[in-house]
Design an enzyme around this catalytic site. Sequence first.
Site, PDB file in Angstrom:
ATOM      1  N   ARG A   1      44.139  30.414  46.208  1.00 24.78           N
ATOM      2  CA  ARG A   1      45.434  30.449  45.529  1.00 24.78           C
ATOM      3  C   ARG A   1      46.531  30.640  46.568  1.00 24.78           C
ATOM      4  O   ARG A   1      46.483  31.571  47.361  1.00 24.78           O
ATOM      5  CB  ARG A   1      45.505  31.615  44.536  1.00 24.78           C
ATOM      6  CG  ARG A   1      44.577  31.476  43.387  1.00 24.78           C
ATOM      7  CD  ARG A   1      44.955  32.372  42.245  1.00 24.78           C
ATOM      8  NE  ARG A   1      45.341  33.723  42.619  1.00 24.78           N
ATOM      9  CZ  ARG A   1      45.762  34.629  41.751  1.00 24.78           C
ATOM     10  NH1 ARG A   1      45.874  34.305  40.474  1.00 24.78           N
ATOM     11  NH2 ARG A   1      46.089  35.830  42.134  1.00 24.78           N
TER      12      ARG A   1
ATOM     13  N   THR B   1      53.002  30.590  45.304  1.00 28.24           N
ATOM     14  CA  THR B   1      53.099  29.818  44.052  1.00 28.24           C
ATOM     15  C   THR B   1      51.973  30.147  43.075  1.00 28.24           C
ATOM     16  O   THR B   1      52.060  29.807  41.904  1.00 28.24           O
ATOM     17  CB  THR B   1      53.012  28.306  44.355  1.00 28.24           C
ATOM     18  OG1 THR B   1      51.698  28.031  44.881  1.00 28.24           O
ATOM     19  CG2 THR B   1      54.065  27.879  45.371  1.00 28.24           C
TER      20      THR B   1
ATOM     21  N   ASP C   1      40.813  42.170  44.104  1.00 26.65           N
ATOM     22  CA  ASP C   1      40.507  40.845  44.658  1.00 26.65           C
ATOM     23  C   ASP C   1      39.002  40.692  44.802  1.00 26.65           C
ATOM     24  O   ASP C   1      38.373  41.347  45.642  1.00 26.65           O
ATOM     25  CB  ASP C   1      41.199  40.683  46.019  1.00 26.65           C
ATOM     26  CG  ASP C   1      41.086  39.255  46.536  1.00 26.65           C
ATOM     27  OD1 ASP C   1      39.940  38.759  46.683  1.00 26.65           O
ATOM     28  OD2 ASP C   1      42.123  38.629  46.774  1.00 26.65           O
TER      29      ASP C   1
ATOM     30  N   ASP D   1      37.639  39.568  48.351  1.00 22.88           N
ATOM     31  CA  ASP D   1      37.721  40.637  49.356  1.00 22.88           C
ATOM     32  C   ASP D   1      36.693  41.725  49.092  1.00 22.88           C
ATOM     33  O   ASP D   1      36.123  42.286  50.035  1.00 22.88           O
ATOM     34  CB  ASP D   1      39.133  41.253  49.360  1.00 22.88           C
ATOM     35  CG  ASP D   1      40.133  40.346  50.055  1.00 22.88           C
ATOM     36  OD1 ASP D   1      39.713  39.516  50.885  1.00 22.88           O
ATOM     37  OD2 ASP D   1      41.337  40.471  49.761  1.00 22.88           O
TER      38      ASP D   1
HETATM   39  C1  PRP Z   1      40.286  34.079  43.175  1.00 21.74           C
HETATM   40  C2  PRP Z   1      39.148  33.924  42.187  1.00 21.74           C
HETATM   41  C3  PRP Z   1      39.459  32.603  41.564  1.00 21.74           C
HETATM   42  C4  PRP Z   1      40.969  32.591  41.528  1.00 21.74           C
HETATM   43  C5  PRP Z   1      41.413  32.945  40.133  1.00 21.74           C
HETATM   44  O1  PRP Z   1      40.048  33.344  44.310  1.00 21.74           O
HETATM   45  O2  PRP Z   1      37.897  33.998  42.793  1.00 21.74           O
HETATM   46  O3  PRP Z   1      38.978  31.491  42.286  1.00 21.74           O
HETATM   47  O4  PRP Z   1      41.408  33.598  42.447  1.00 21.74           O
HETATM   48  O5  PRP Z   1      42.784  32.853  40.028  1.00 21.74           O
HETATM   49  P1  PRP Z   1      43.499  31.742  39.142  1.00 21.74           P
HETATM   50  O6  PRP Z   1      42.814  31.747  37.821  1.00 21.74           O
HETATM   51  O7  PRP Z   1      44.926  32.242  39.062  1.00 21.74           O
HETATM   52  O8  PRP Z   1      43.414  30.424  39.840  1.00 21.74           O
HETATM   53  P2  PRP Z   1      41.061  33.355  45.561  1.00 21.74           P
HETATM   54  O9  PRP Z   1      42.068  32.259  45.417  1.00 21.74           O
HETATM   55  O10 PRP Z   1      41.613  34.742  45.744  1.00 21.74           O
HETATM   56  O11 PRP Z   1      40.143  32.929  46.759  1.00 21.74           O
HETATM   57  P3  PRP Z   1      38.858  33.654  47.386  1.00 21.74           P
HETATM   58  O12 PRP Z   1      37.732  33.522  46.396  1.00 21.74           O
HETATM   59  O13 PRP Z   1      38.627  32.870  48.621  1.00 21.74           O
HETATM   60  O14 PRP Z   1      39.205  35.089  47.667  1.00 21.74           O
HETATM   61  N1  URA Z   2      41.757  36.659  41.901  1.00 24.51           N
HETATM   62  C1  URA Z   2      41.140  37.866  42.033  1.00 24.51           C
HETATM   63  O1  URA Z   2      40.233  38.006  42.871  1.00 24.51           O
HETATM   64  N2  URA Z   2      41.535  38.858  41.240  1.00 24.51           N
HETATM   65  C2  URA Z   2      42.507  38.733  40.328  1.00 24.51           C
HETATM   66  O2  URA Z   2      42.825  39.698  39.628  1.00 24.51           O
HETATM   67  C3  URA Z   2      43.149  37.478  40.209  1.00 24.51           C
HETATM   68  C4  URA Z   2      42.732  36.461  41.007  1.00 24.51           C
END
Ligand code: PRP
Ligand code: URA
Length: 209
Positions: A104, A108, A200, A203
């Site tokens: 994400r 944005t 997160d 993380d």
């Molecule tokens: C997180 C999660 C989803 C997304 C959800 O990933 O694992 O993929 O956010 O958010 P959304 O519904 O608003 O799209 P992130 O983008 O943080 O990436 P990561 O898994 O690499 O930490």
């Molecule tokens: N991605 C995450 O990992 N946690 C949230 O709460 C939203 C998006």
Amino acid sequence: MATLHVLDHPLIQHKLAILRNAETGVKEFRELISEIAGLMCYEATRNLPTEEVEVQTPVAVAKCRMLSGKKLAIVPVLRAGLGMVDSMVDMIPSAKIGHIGLYRDPETHQPVEYYCKLPEDIENRVVFVVDPMLATGGSAVAAIDFLKAKGCRNIIMMNIIGCPEGVKAVQEAHPDVELYVAAVDEKLNDHAYIIPGLGDAGDRIFGTK
Ligand code: PRP
Ligand code: URA
């Protein structure tokens, strides 16, 4: 309208409570994500077709049921979706695994694609898309868009925690997709994080913060 299944099984809810706790460390968090995914897999595969087969036991022939129909695929959304793969594969060892990399944009909150590698015959498979979090729904909708562009027609989405905004986004964009979650939380905050959520997921699984 995409059917929403909220899996309120006591074991799932108990593990989810520990998962959410800010004091839960990386090792336990990773184990819990995997365990919850395994339990959710049990429910999300409930409607797969089966066929009757005859099995010779040591004493007689038993009429049994085995999976039939389309083969299966598991597609984690990177990174956090990786944490859900192993326990799913333990249940469905013949499933092929694809990967869709999305992050994400911090400003944005829109998903940005950075990787995609799918089984060659993905369009002929029932596809389980796995990602612990369904926040705005942008990542889930983009992943499903991608799979449909490759010809997939039989898609099941599995998230551990969702929220009303994300559920609505998936239901509106992909009314044919079955959606399985362990909880639908209250709302998103100004940074598009789920409240109360678990923070997160990526993380916490990989210990990057
Ligand atoms: C997180 C999660 C989803 C997304 C959800 O990933 O694992 O993929 O956010 O958010 P959304 O519904 O608003 O799209 P992130 O983008 O943080 O990436 P990561 O898994 O690499 O930490
Ligand atoms: N991605 C995450 O990992 N946690 C949230 O709460 C939203 C998006």
